[in-house]
Scaffold this active site. Structure first.
Site, PDB file in Angstrom:
ATOM      1  N   ASP A  52       0.822  -1.210   0.000  1.00  0.00           N
ATOM      2  CA  ASP A  52       0.000   0.000   0.000  1.00  0.00           C
ATOM      3  C   ASP A  52       0.862   1.268   0.000  1.00  0.00           C
ATOM      4  O   ASP A  52       2.033   1.247   0.386  1.00  0.00           O
ATOM      5  CB  ASP A  52      -0.884   0.041   1.249  1.00  0.00           C
ATOM      6  CG  ASP A  52      -2.031  -0.950   1.201  1.00  0.00           C
ATOM      7  OD1 ASP A  52      -2.084  -1.787   0.267  1.00  0.00           O
ATOM      8  OD2 ASP A  52      -2.881  -0.895   2.112  1.00  0.00           O
ATOM      9  N   HIS A 203       3.859  -2.230   3.011  1.00  0.00           N
ATOM     10  CA  HIS A 203       3.823  -0.874   2.466  1.00  0.00           C
ATOM     11  C   HIS A 203       5.126  -0.559   1.729  1.00  0.00           C
ATOM     12  O   HIS A 203       6.205  -0.721   2.296  1.00  0.00           O
ATOM     13  CB  HIS A 203       3.631   0.150   3.593  1.00  0.00           C
ATOM     14  CG  HIS A 203       2.317   0.025   4.301  1.00  0.00           C
ATOM     15  ND1 HIS A 203       2.065  -0.967   5.219  1.00  0.00           N
ATOM     16  CD2 HIS A 203       1.182   0.765   4.210  1.00  0.00           C
ATOM     17  CE1 HIS A 203       0.824  -0.840   5.673  1.00  0.00           C
ATOM     18  NE2 HIS A 203       0.270   0.201   5.079  1.00  0.00           N
TER      19      HIS A 203
END
Length: 248
Positions: A52, A203
């Site tokens: 992400d 991430h």
């Protein structure tokens, strides 16, 4: 008087329970109370690596190089405003064969915003991604996993399938590769005991701006891939790296 106090206590308890239930339904990463979201099926050999908050230089490119080295296809949920700043990096993700999803335009907590704001966040991100990549976007991850029925309804109206997770690295904060690997591995082992696939949240960027240090994520990803391959090899099984497309 005692009756009134008892009634007030009961009302307060009911309100607390309702608030807790609402928060669980809207934030728990495997909850389906507010609507169906892709998490993971009953297939413990499958692992989905998802990232992400990108694109984020130089770590997104480092991650692409690592995944190419192992011939693994992953999923990147991109923030629209960062794609607008680095369209070349978003296109590099697509050219490398990875799945790209909508992670909103500015990364707000959608649970707290109006339907108008939610539609704008999703629609604007879709437009940026489609203009940059030249292809439709079909996948969506709500920031923080925060959603409510209107969020999921608007996503589906825009042709987006929501994706959550069931293992997490907690790598958005300052940490170490060993800590990230440990968090993911505990989630993986829990999923294994339940006979479930693992949908791993990591991430490659950060919502506060570009240039976030994700060196720990790169190192943890490298260690996890090696460890997964070894574990499944010892079982005489094959570890299958997939994207949410395999589960929808």
């Amino acid at each position: 008087m005692t009756s009134l106090a008892t009634r007030a206590t009961a009302v307060g308890a009911a309100a607390t329970l309702a608030a807790g239930t609402y928060l669980y339904a809207g934030m728990a990463h495997t909850s389906q109370i507010f609507g169906s979201c892709v998490v993971a099926p009953r297939n413990p050999r499958q692992i989905a690596l998802t990232y992400d908050d990108g694109p984020n230089e130089p770590y997104t490119q480092q991650l692409l190089d690592l995944l190419a080295e192992h011939q693994i296809r992953a999923t990147f949920f991109l923030i629209g405003r960062f794609v607008r700043q680095r369209p070349d990096l978003a296109r590099a993700i697509a050219v490398s064969g990875h799945l790209i999803g909508n992670h909103t335009m500015t990364h707000p907590v959608l649970l707290l915003h109006s339907a108008k704001r939610v539609r704008a966040e999703l629609g604007d991100c879709n437009a940026v991604l489609e203009d940059t990549l030249g292809q439709a976007v079909q996948w969506f991850r709500p920031p923080y996993g925060a959603r409510r029925p209107v969020v999921l309804r608007l996503a589906r109206e825009l042709g987006l399938t929501p994706v959550l997770w069931n293992a997490m690295g907690y790598d958005w904060k300052k940490t170490t590769a060993e800590a990230v690997e440990g968090h993911v591995w505990r989630g993986f082992e829990r999923n294994q005991r339940r006979g479930m696939a693992s949908n791993v949240l990591l991430h490659d960027g950060g919502d506060t701006g570009p240039g976030q240090d994700r060196s720990h994520t790169i190192a943890a990803t490298r260690a996890l891939i090696t460890r997964w391959k070894q574990v499944f090899s010892e079982r005489d099984e094959t570890c299958e790296f997939v994207t949410p497309e395999a589960w929808a």
